[in-house]
Motif scaffolding. Sequence first.
Motif, short mmCIF file in Angstrom:
data_model
loop_
_atom_site.label_atom_id
_atom_site.label_comp_id
_atom_site.label_asym_id
_atom_site.label_seq_id
_atom_site.Cartn_x
_atom_site.Cartn_y
_atom_site.Cartn_z
N SER A 46 0.84 -1.20 0.00
CA SER A 46 0.00 0.00 0.00
C SER A 46 0.87 1.26 0.00
O SER A 46 2.07 1.21 0.29
N SER A 47 0.27 2.39 -0.30
CA SER A 47 1.00 3.66 -0.30
C SER A 47 1.50 4.01 1.11
O SER A 47 2.58 4.57 1.27
N ASP A 48 0.68 3.66 2.12
CA ASP A 48 1.12 3.93 3.50
C ASP A 48 2.36 3.10 3.84
O ASP A 48 3.29 3.59 4.50
N MET A 49 2.36 1.84 3.37
CA MET A 49 3.52 1.00 3.63
C MET A 49 4.74 1.52 2.88
O MET A 49 5.85 1.50 3.41
N LYS A 50 4.55 2.00 1.66
CA LYS A 50 5.67 2.58 0.91
C LYS A 50 6.26 3.78 1.64
O LYS A 50 7.47 3.97 1.68
N GLU A 51 5.39 4.57 2.21
CA GLU A 51 5.86 5.75 2.95
C GLU A 51 6.69 5.32 4.16
O GLU A 51 7.74 5.90 4.45
#
Length: 387
Positions: free
Chosen positions: A176-181
Motif C-alpha cells: 500500500s502507499s502507506d507501507m511505501k511511505e
Amino acid sequence: MLSASQPRTSRILAVDDVPDNLYLIEAILEDEGYEVILAEDGPSALSHLHRSPFDLVLLDIMMPGMDGYEVTRRIRQNQTLPFIPILLITAHEQSSVVEGLDGGADDFIRKPFDTEELLARVRSLLRLKHSIDEREAMSRQREDFVSRLTHDLRTPLVAADRMLNLFMQETFCPISSDMKEAIGAMIRSNQNLLQMVNTLLEVYRHEAGQKKLTFAPCNLREIIEEIIEELQPLAAEKGVALTADFSKWDAQSGIQSGDTTIDTIEVMGDRLELRRVVVNLLGNAIKFTEQGHITIRVFEAPSSAESASPSPNRWITIEVEDTGSGISPDDQAIIFERFRKGNHKRADSGLGLYLSRCIVEAHGGTIGAVSELGKGSTFTVKLPLHD
C-alpha cells in the motif's frame, strides 16, 4: 619470555663521554634491577635508539662534537621514535636548564648527584613513560575496536538497504502507499546510519595511516557538476537555489570575472576523496539552509595560505557559500575537530568536517570557514597546483 604477570625490565640508555661516569651510573642502576646500555657520544646514542627501544635516556650535556642539547633535539624531532623521557645530567653551573627543557628534556640533575635523588628522578620518569605507553596502548585498542565494529556493521546495513529497496519496488508482493511511505522512512534512516558508519570507518583509516590515496589528474569542474546534479533535488525540495560559478580570476580587479569561465580545473589528487569533501560541504550547506541560495565557486588565484606543499604560489580555491543559519564563533573554533559537531540542533556526528580536513591536508591543502549567525557561512578549501 615474560609471563603476563611479570613486568618488563626497564631499559635505560646512559650517555656520557667520561667512561668512569658511565660505569658509576651503570652500577647504580643495575643494582636496582634496570637494564643499562652505555654510549660514549651523541651519534652512538642515536644509533642505539634507532636499533632498539628504550624507556629512559640519561644524557650528559657537555660532550665533544654533539652535546646533550643537540642529541635531545634530534630525539624529539624523530617522529618514528616513541616518547622516551630524557634526564639531562651536567657538572657545570652555567648549563642552561631552560635550553635543555625547551629542547625537549623532561628533567635535569647536576653532578655530583646524590644516588637517592638520581634513583628518585629515574623512577619518576619511568612512571611517566609507562603511563603514556599504557594510555597509547588503550587508545590503539579502542580505535582498533571501533574500526572493526564499524567494518562489521556495514554488512547488515548494506543488506538491510537492499532488502528495503526490494520491498519498495514490490518485488515480493504489492504494498500500500502507506507501507511505501513507512519503508521510505526506514530506507532514509538506514542510509543515514550507513553513511555515518562509512564516515567513521574512513576517519579511523586516515588516523591509523591505513588510507592509501591514489593521486591522478582530476577535473574539479567535472566532479562538482556531477555532485550538483545529484544534490539538486534535495536543494529543490527546500526551495534553495544551488549553483556553481567557474568564472576566471581577474588579476587586475582581484575578483572573479563573470565574462569568461574555466572549462577544465585540474589538480593532482584522489578523485574519490576530493569528491567526498565537496559532497560533505554541499550536503551540509543544504542541510542548514532553509531559504536563499548556495553557491560553489572554483578559481585559481594567488594565495598566502601555508601548506606542506612544495608549490606555495599557485592554488585552486573552492568556496561553498550559503545563506543558512550560520555558525557561532565558539562553534567555528571546533567544527573541524574530531567528534566536535557544534550546537546546532541538526548537527550530526561531528565527523564529516573532520574527515574533510584529513583529506584536504593529505592533499597538501587547507580548509577553513567564516560565518555569521543568521547570515550564512562560507567554507573555503585551498589545494596546491603543481607545475
